[in-house]
Write a protein that holds these residues in place. Structure first.
Motif, mmCIF file in Angstrom:
data_model
loop_
_atom_site.group_PDB
_atom_site.id
_atom_site.type_symbol
_atom_site.label_atom_id
_atom_site.label_comp_id
_atom_site.label_asym_id
_atom_site.label_seq_id
_atom_site.Cartn_x
_atom_site.Cartn_y
_atom_site.Cartn_z
ATOM 1 N N VAL A 147 88.321 -24.597 38.821
ATOM 2 C CA VAL A 147 87.941 -24.030 40.110
ATOM 3 C C VAL A 147 86.443 -23.740 40.076
ATOM 4 O O VAL A 147 85.982 -22.956 39.239
ATOM 5 C CB VAL A 147 88.726 -22.742 40.428
ATOM 6 C CG1 VAL A 147 88.264 -22.149 41.762
ATOM 7 C CG2 VAL A 147 90.227 -23.010 40.458
ATOM 8 N N HIS A 148 85.703 -24.396 40.971
ATOM 9 C CA HIS A 148 84.271 -24.125 41.136
ATOM 10 C C HIS A 148 84.114 -23.012 42.166
ATOM 11 O O HIS A 148 84.708 -23.065 43.248
ATOM 12 C CB HIS A 148 83.523 -25.363 41.643
ATOM 13 C CG HIS A 148 83.444 -26.488 40.682
ATOM 14 N ND1 HIS A 148 83.133 -26.345 39.346
ATOM 15 C CD2 HIS A 148 83.616 -27.817 40.881
ATOM 16 C CE1 HIS A 148 83.114 -27.521 38.764
ATOM 17 N NE2 HIS A 148 83.415 -28.438 39.673
ATOM 18 N N ILE A 149 83.304 -22.011 41.830
ATOM 19 C CA ILE A 149 83.080 -20.857 42.692
ATOM 20 C C ILE A 149 81.587 -20.670 42.876
ATOM 21 O O ILE A 149 80.840 -20.594 41.888
ATOM 22 C CB ILE A 149 83.663 -19.575 42.056
ATOM 23 C CG1 ILE A 149 85.118 -19.782 41.655
ATOM 24 C CG2 ILE A 149 83.511 -18.382 42.995
ATOM 25 C CD1 ILE A 149 85.615 -18.760 40.644
ATOM 26 N N VAL A 150 81.148 -20.571 44.107
ATOM 27 C CA VAL A 150 79.743 -20.304 44.377
ATOM 28 C C VAL A 150 79.387 -18.960 43.753
ATOM 29 O O VAL A 150 80.113 -17.971 43.926
ATOM 30 C CB VAL A 150 79.478 -20.295 45.898
ATOM 31 C CG1 VAL A 150 78.039 -19.922 46.209
ATOM 32 C CG2 VAL A 150 79.838 -21.640 46.500
ATOM 33 N N ALA A 151 78.300 -18.917 43.022
ATOM 34 C CA ALA A 151 77.930 -17.720 42.265
ATOM 35 C C ALA A 151 77.841 -16.468 43.131
ATOM 36 O O ALA A 151 78.242 -15.385 42.709
ATOM 37 C CB ALA A 151 76.617 -17.956 41.532
ATOM 38 N N PRO A 195 88.984 -20.214 50.314
ATOM 39 C CA PRO A 195 87.722 -20.609 50.948
ATOM 40 C C PRO A 195 86.521 -20.504 50.002
ATOM 41 O O PRO A 195 86.480 -19.626 49.133
ATOM 42 C CB PRO A 195 87.553 -19.611 52.102
ATOM 43 C CG PRO A 195 88.874 -18.959 52.285
ATOM 44 C CD PRO A 195 89.613 -19.083 50.990
ATOM 45 N N HIS A 196 85.576 -21.364 50.206
ATOM 46 C CA HIS A 196 84.308 -21.377 49.467
ATOM 47 C C HIS A 196 84.480 -21.675 47.979
ATOM 48 O O HIS A 196 83.637 -21.299 47.168
ATOM 49 C CB HIS A 196 83.526 -20.078 49.663
ATOM 50 C CG HIS A 196 83.361 -19.709 51.102
ATOM 51 N ND1 HIS A 196 82.601 -20.456 51.972
ATOM 52 C CD2 HIS A 196 83.899 -18.710 51.836
ATOM 53 C CE1 HIS A 196 82.661 -19.917 53.177
ATOM 54 N NE2 HIS A 196 83.435 -18.861 53.116
ATOM 55 N N THR A 197 85.593 -22.281 47.623
ATOM 56 C CA THR A 197 85.827 -22.726 46.256
ATOM 57 C C THR A 197 86.322 -24.164 46.313
ATOM 58 O O THR A 197 86.734 -24.648 47.373
ATOM 59 C CB THR A 197 86.884 -21.867 45.529
ATOM 60 O OG1 THR A 197 88.161 -22.056 46.155
ATOM 61 C CG2 THR A 197 86.518 -20.400 45.515
#
Length: 158
Positions: free
Chosen positions: A50-54, A106-108
């Motif tokens: 899972v990529h998550i915006v910092a 959302p946003h991931t």
């Protein structure tokens, strides 16, 4: 025993061994790590990612400082399998395989059958990408999706 293993025995044990154990060509990853470079591993069989915006994490942690962000993950019960990107603009958590089948936060972005750049399993500091929390050495060391979802729910509160 290959020459690479004789030079770097850690590449055949612990997290390094587990991360590449389902790779078609594990030697490629081991060679990259032996040179201090990140390796590209396939997600979907061993783990999803899972990529998550910092900013989602750092806003709630009220800091971009490593210790505060790490403490924020640990407070949510997440104790391993978190990567900081080379540019420090994204966190990647390794989660159990199949998570991408239901992940919709959302946003991931959840990768189930894609490639994930993974730093040397022992790299815990910059420069470059590094493991904020230890690299997993088995499925039990992956990030639990329910805890990640709970962490993300609290990070989006205003």
């Amino acid at each position: 025993m290959s020459p690479l293993t004789r030079l770097d025995p850690w590449l055949s044990t612990g997290a390094a061994a587990w991360l590449v154990s389902r790779e078609v060509h594990p030697r490629v990853a081991r060679e990259a790590w032996a040179k201090g470079l990140p390796a590209t591993l396939r997600s979907g069989a061993h783990f999803d990612a899972v990529h998550i915006v910092a900013s989602l994490i750092e806003h709630r942690a009220a800091s971009r400082e490593r210790d505060a962000v790490e403490a924020h993950f640990r407070a949510a019960g997440i104790t391993g399998a978190v990567i900081v990107s080379r540019r420090h603009d994204r966190y990647t958590t390794l989660v159990p395989p199949g998570t991408s089948d239901f992940w919709d936060f959302p946003h991931t972005q959840c990768l189930g059958r894609d490639y994930v750049t993974t730093p040397v399993p022992t790299r815990r500091e910059p420069p470059g990408a590094y493991w904020l929390l230890p690299a997993p050495d088995g499925e039990l060391a992956l990030c639990p999706p329910a805890r990640l979802r709970a962490l993300l729910c609290t990070t989006t509160e205003r």
